[in-house]
Design a protein around this motif. Structure first.
Motif, PDB file in Angstrom:
ATOM      1  N   HIS A 174       0.835  -1.215   0.000  1.00  0.00           N
ATOM      2  CA  HIS A 174       0.000   0.000   0.000  1.00  0.00           C
ATOM      3  C   HIS A 174       0.865   1.258   0.000  1.00  0.00           C
ATOM      4  CE1 HIS A 174       0.824  -0.535   4.297  1.00  0.00           C
ATOM      5  NE2 HIS A 174       0.580   0.751   4.433  1.00  0.00           N
ATOM      6  N   GLU A 175       2.078   1.193   0.614  1.00  0.00           N
ATOM      7  CA  GLU A 175       2.994   2.348   0.602  1.00  0.00           C
ATOM      8  C   GLU A 175       3.542   2.575  -0.812  1.00  0.00           C
ATOM      9  OE1 GLU A 175       4.973   1.894   5.045  1.00  0.00           O
ATOM     10  OE2 GLU A 175       5.768   0.696   3.393  1.00  0.00           O
ATOM     11  N   ARG A 176       3.834   1.487  -1.465  1.00  0.00           N
ATOM     12  CA  ARG A 176       4.370   1.549  -2.828  1.00  0.00           C
ATOM     13  C   ARG A 176       3.321   2.163  -3.770  1.00  0.00           C
ATOM     14  NH1 ARG A 176       4.729  -3.796  -4.122  1.00  0.00           N
ATOM     15  NH2 ARG A 176       6.331  -4.261  -2.621  1.00  0.00           N
ATOM     16  N   GLN A 177       2.060   1.755  -3.542  1.00  0.00           N
ATOM     17  CA  GLN A 177       0.978   2.285  -4.373  1.00  0.00           C
ATOM     18  C   GLN A 177       0.806   3.786  -4.129  1.00  0.00           C
ATOM     19  OE1 GLN A 177      -0.638   0.806  -6.778  1.00  0.00           O
ATOM     20  NE2 GLN A 177      -2.052   2.489  -7.202  1.00  0.00           N
ATOM     21  N   ARG A 178       0.919   4.197  -2.874  1.00  0.00           N
ATOM     22  CA  ARG A 178       0.812   5.613  -2.514  1.00  0.00           C
ATOM     23  C   ARG A 178       1.909   6.420  -3.203  1.00  0.00           C
ATOM     24  NH1 ARG A 178      -1.025   8.240   2.138  1.00  0.00           N
ATOM     25  NH2 ARG A 178      -0.828  10.467   1.741  1.00  0.00           N
ATOM     26  N   LEU A 179       3.136   5.905  -3.138  1.00  0.00           N
ATOM     27  CA  LEU A 179       4.276   6.570  -3.802  1.00  0.00           C
ATOM     28  C   LEU A 179       4.002   6.701  -5.305  1.00  0.00           C
ATOM     29  CD1 LEU A 179       7.173   7.529  -4.424  1.00  0.00           C
ATOM     30  CD2 LEU A 179       7.966   5.176  -4.118  1.00  0.00           C
ATOM     31  N   LEU A 180       3.498   5.642  -5.889  1.00  0.00           N
ATOM     32  CA  LEU A 180       3.231   5.650  -7.334  1.00  0.00           C
ATOM     33  C   LEU A 180       2.205   6.726  -7.690  1.00  0.00           C
ATOM     34  CD1 LEU A 180       3.884   4.189  -9.963  1.00  0.00           C
ATOM     35  CD2 LEU A 180       2.091   2.550  -9.434  1.00  0.00           C
ATOM     36  N   GLU A 181       1.153   6.803  -6.882  1.00  0.00           N
ATOM     37  CA  GLU A 181       0.117   7.808  -7.159  1.00  0.00           C
ATOM     38  C   GLU A 181       0.663   9.217  -6.951  1.00  0.00           C
ATOM     39  OE1 GLU A 181      -3.226   6.442  -4.831  1.00  0.00           O
ATOM     40  OE2 GLU A 181      -3.415   4.646  -6.076  1.00  0.00           O
ATOM     41  N   ASP A 182       1.486   9.416  -5.915  1.00  0.00           N
ATOM     42  CA  ASP A 182       2.126  10.725  -5.694  1.00  0.00           C
ATOM     43  C   ASP A 182       3.034  11.084  -6.870  1.00  0.00           C
ATOM     44  OD1 ASP A 182       0.813  10.885  -3.316  1.00  0.00           O
ATOM     45  OD2 ASP A 182       2.559  10.480  -2.039  1.00  0.00           O
ATOM     46  N   LEU A 183       3.789  10.096  -7.319  1.00  0.00           N
ATOM     47  CA  LEU A 183       4.712  10.313  -8.445  1.00  0.00           C
ATOM     48  C   LEU A 183       3.934  10.713  -9.706  1.00  0.00           C
ATOM     49  CD1 LEU A 183       7.662   9.925  -9.644  1.00  0.00           C
ATOM     50  CD2 LEU A 183       6.959   7.587 -10.187  1.00  0.00           C
ATOM     51  N   ALA A 184       2.839   9.977  -9.968  1.00  0.00           N
ATOM     52  CA  ALA A 184       2.037  10.251 -11.172  1.00  0.00           C
ATOM     53  C   ALA A 184       1.392  11.638 -11.082  1.00  0.00           C
ATOM     54  CB  ALA A 184       0.984   9.159 -11.349  1.00  0.00           C
ATOM     55  N   ASP A 185       0.871  11.990  -9.895  1.00  0.00           N
ATOM     56  CA  ASP A 185       0.261  13.323  -9.703  1.00  0.00           C
ATOM     57  C   ASP A 185       1.284  14.419  -9.950  1.00  0.00           C
ATOM     58  OD1 ASP A 185      -2.162  12.390  -9.129  1.00  0.00           O
ATOM     59  OD2 ASP A 185      -2.069  12.684  -6.946  1.00  0.00           O
ATOM     60  N   HIS A 186       2.438  14.254  -9.315  1.00  0.00           N
ATOM     61  CA  HIS A 186       3.513  15.240  -9.427  1.00  0.00           C
ATOM     62  C   HIS A 186       3.957  15.390 -10.884  1.00  0.00           C
ATOM     63  CE1 HIS A 186       7.220  17.383  -8.586  1.00  0.00           C
ATOM     64  NE2 HIS A 186       7.898  16.433  -9.214  1.00  0.00           N
ATOM     65  N   ALA A 187       4.030  14.265 -11.579  1.00  0.00           N
ATOM     66  CA  ALA A 187       4.524  14.280 -12.963  1.00  0.00           C
ATOM     67  C   ALA A 187       3.433  14.677 -13.957  1.00  0.00           C
ATOM     68  CB  ALA A 187       5.082  12.904 -13.317  1.00  0.00           C
ATOM     69  N   GLY A 188       2.177  14.751 -13.487  1.00  0.00           N
ATOM     70  CA  GLY A 188       1.078  15.109 -14.375  1.00  0.00           C
ATOM     71  C   GLY A 188       0.759  14.024 -15.391  1.00  0.00           C
ATOM     72  N   VAL A 189       0.885  12.766 -14.978  1.00  0.00           N
ATOM     73  CA  VAL A 189       0.639  11.638 -15.895  1.00  0.00           C
ATOM     74  C   VAL A 189      -0.499  10.777 -15.345  1.00  0.00           C
ATOM     75  CG1 VAL A 189       1.634   9.544 -16.924  1.00  0.00           C
ATOM     76  CG2 VAL A 189       3.050  11.581 -16.645  1.00  0.00           C
ATOM     77  N   ARG A 190      -1.447  10.443 -16.188  1.00  0.00           N
ATOM     78  CA  ARG A 190      -2.577   9.583 -15.772  1.00  0.00           C
ATOM     79  C   ARG A 190      -2.191   8.113 -15.877  1.00  0.00           C
ATOM     80  NH1 ARG A 190      -7.309   9.722 -19.371  1.00  0.00           N
ATOM     81  NH2 ARG A 190      -7.937   7.969 -18.075  1.00  0.00           N
ATOM     82  N   ILE A 191      -2.312   7.414 -14.769  1.00  0.00           N
ATOM     83  CA  ILE A 191      -2.047   5.964 -14.843  1.00  0.00           C
ATOM     84  C   ILE A 191      -3.246   5.154 -14.343  1.00  0.00           C
ATOM     85  CG2 ILE A 191       0.481   6.069 -14.687  1.00  0.00           C
ATOM     86  CD1 ILE A 191       0.150   5.406 -11.677  1.00  0.00           C
ATOM     87  N   ASP A 192      -4.364   5.850 -14.043  1.00  0.00           N
ATOM     88  CA  ASP A 192      -5.529   5.114 -13.551  1.00  0.00           C
ATOM     89  C   ASP A 192      -5.980   4.098 -14.607  1.00  0.00           C
ATOM     90  OD1 ASP A 192      -6.140   7.761 -14.815  1.00  0.00           O
ATOM     91  OD2 ASP A 192      -8.102   6.793 -14.993  1.00  0.00           O
ATOM     92  N   GLY A 193      -6.317   2.929 -14.149  1.00  0.00           N
ATOM     93  CA  GLY A 193      -6.804   1.887 -15.060  1.00  0.00           C
ATOM     94  C   GLY A 193      -5.703   1.159 -15.824  1.00  0.00           C
ATOM     95  N   LEU A 194      -4.443   1.500 -15.553  1.00  0.00           N
ATOM     96  CA  LEU A 194      -3.342   0.849 -16.280  1.00  0.00           C
ATOM     97  C   LEU A 194      -2.451   0.051 -15.318  1.00  0.00           C
ATOM     98  CD1 LEU A 194      -2.087   3.781 -18.575  1.00  0.00           C
ATOM     99  CD2 LEU A 194      -3.756   2.002 -19.133  1.00  0.00           C
ATOM    100  N   PHE A 195      -1.691  -0.851 -15.903  1.00  0.00           N
ATOM    101  CA  PHE A 195      -0.597  -1.545 -15.205  1.00  0.00           C
ATOM    102  C   PHE A 195      -1.031  -2.374 -13.996  1.00  0.00           C
ATOM    103  CE2 PHE A 195       1.303   2.363 -17.099  1.00  0.00           C
ATOM    104  CZ  PHE A 195       1.927   1.718 -18.145  1.00  0.00           C
TER     105      PHE A 195
END
Ligand code: ZN
Length: 341
Positions: A174-195
């Motif tokens: 769950h921490e890894r997922q949180r980091l990933l979502e923070d990273l995607a938000d910060h980078a302005g990239v949509r990853i919802d529904g992928l990977f």
């Protein structure tokens, strides 16, 4: 220029009937093809060897059907009783797009094996290393800075990549997922529904569509220096597939195609009957059942290159001696001696 030369060469080989001749000369070799994910948005632009557009996958099956190439189940093929020119289709990992592949395969009535790695099916989180690499590939930002995680650097900076890899190993799901979502938000990239990988409901659906679900380790890793840990990876993977899908999985795919000599004893001990590894397409009598060769198909292959690869051209170009092995079929002696199912 080189691409153009290759295209001209392949076209002339096809026009002159050479590909047909080669297919005939190598007809006793069992052909095994490897796929991974089916693209849900633009993942094929990011990693064309890992993700393929549904249309490209469908075109591959159309080629097989148009050429009347027999597509056979893995378990039948390894008994050696396959028809001339037979192809086995395999998919790795269990990405969510596998369900699209399973539906297309069912339309064609083609069997396929899915080598399922179960860790991400249990967590339901996104596959961290691939999703993070996608974010860094797609972002317009020139610098990524996440102070809470000690992450800082340009998207192409290997140190940034190494920091993320270390976090991938250290953090809980769950921490890894949180980091990933923070990273995607910060980078302005949509990853919802992928990977994501299919969860067990999804794996049951592809099984019900006709896919044969087999082993790929639990965490997509097979250490060569710890028999106990390697066995645990296979056993947990097998137990989850047995409990959730009711299958007794005995066929294996090396994670990341990393196969070492030390693995042979591990696979034997784990009761693995066959294992596949990437590199080559044709399997004749000299191929070990724990090192069955597969050709990794890719979004980068056009139809002509796919047809050429199917004829055995890439194998024979790399190892002309393979043509001389054409009399011996893969598999039969193993089934007789060792009861390969
Ligand atoms: Zn894999």
């Amino acid at each position: 220029m080189e691409r153009l030369r290759e295209l001209i060469l392949l076209k002339s080989l096809r026009r002159s009937g050479c590909l047909k001749l080669l297919s005939h000369a190598t007809r006793r070799g069992l052909r095994v093809l490897c796929y991974h994910g089916i693209s849900l948005r633009d993942e094929h632009l990011f990693r064309p060897t890992l993700f393929m557009r549904p249309d490209t996958f469908r075109r591959r099956l159309e080629v097989l059907r148009a050429k009347s190439i027999p597509v056979v189940p893995l378990a039948d093929a390894v008994s050696g009783g396959y028809p001339d020119g037979a192809v086995v289709l395999t998919l790795d990992d269990g990405w969510e797009g596998t369900e699209i592949a399973a539906e297309i395969l069912a339309e064609f009535g083609f069997p396929a094996t899915l080598y399922s790695s179960t860790y991400y099916s249990t967590t339901g989180t996104q596959v961290f290393n691939v999703a993070a690499a996608y974010v860094l590939w797609k972002t317009d930002r020139s610098r990524i800075v996440l102070p809470a995680y000690g992450v800082a650097g340009t998207p192409g900076d290997p140190v940034l990549g190494a920091t993320l890899d270390a976090l991938d190993n250290e953090l809980a799901a769950h921490e890894r997922q949180r980091l990933l979502e923070d990273l995607a938000d910060h980078a302005g990239v949509r990853i919802d529904g992928l990977f994501r990988y299919l969860d067990f409901d999804g794996l049951r659906r592809v099984r019900d569509l006709g896919m044969d679900v087999q082993l790929h380790t639990h965490r997509h890793r097979l250490p060569k220096d710890s028999i106990e840990e390697a066995l645990r990876e296979i056993e947990l993977n097998r137990r989850l597939l047995a409990d959730e899908l009711g299958v007794d999985a005995r066929h294996f795919c090396f994670p990341s195609s990393f196969a070492a000599a030390e693995h042979d004893v591990i696979l034997e001990q784990a009761g693995v009957r066959t294992a596949v590894v990437n590199g080559g397409l044709l399997n004749f009598g000299d191929v070990d059942r724990l090192h069955i060769r597969r050709l990794m198909d890719s979004e980068l292959f056009d139809t002509l290159r796919f047809e050429a690869a199917l004829s055995g051209l890439l194998d024979v170009a790399r190892r002309p001696a393979r043509l001389l092995q054409r009399r011996r079929r893969f598999g039969g002696r193993h089934s007789a001696a060792e009861g390969v199912a």
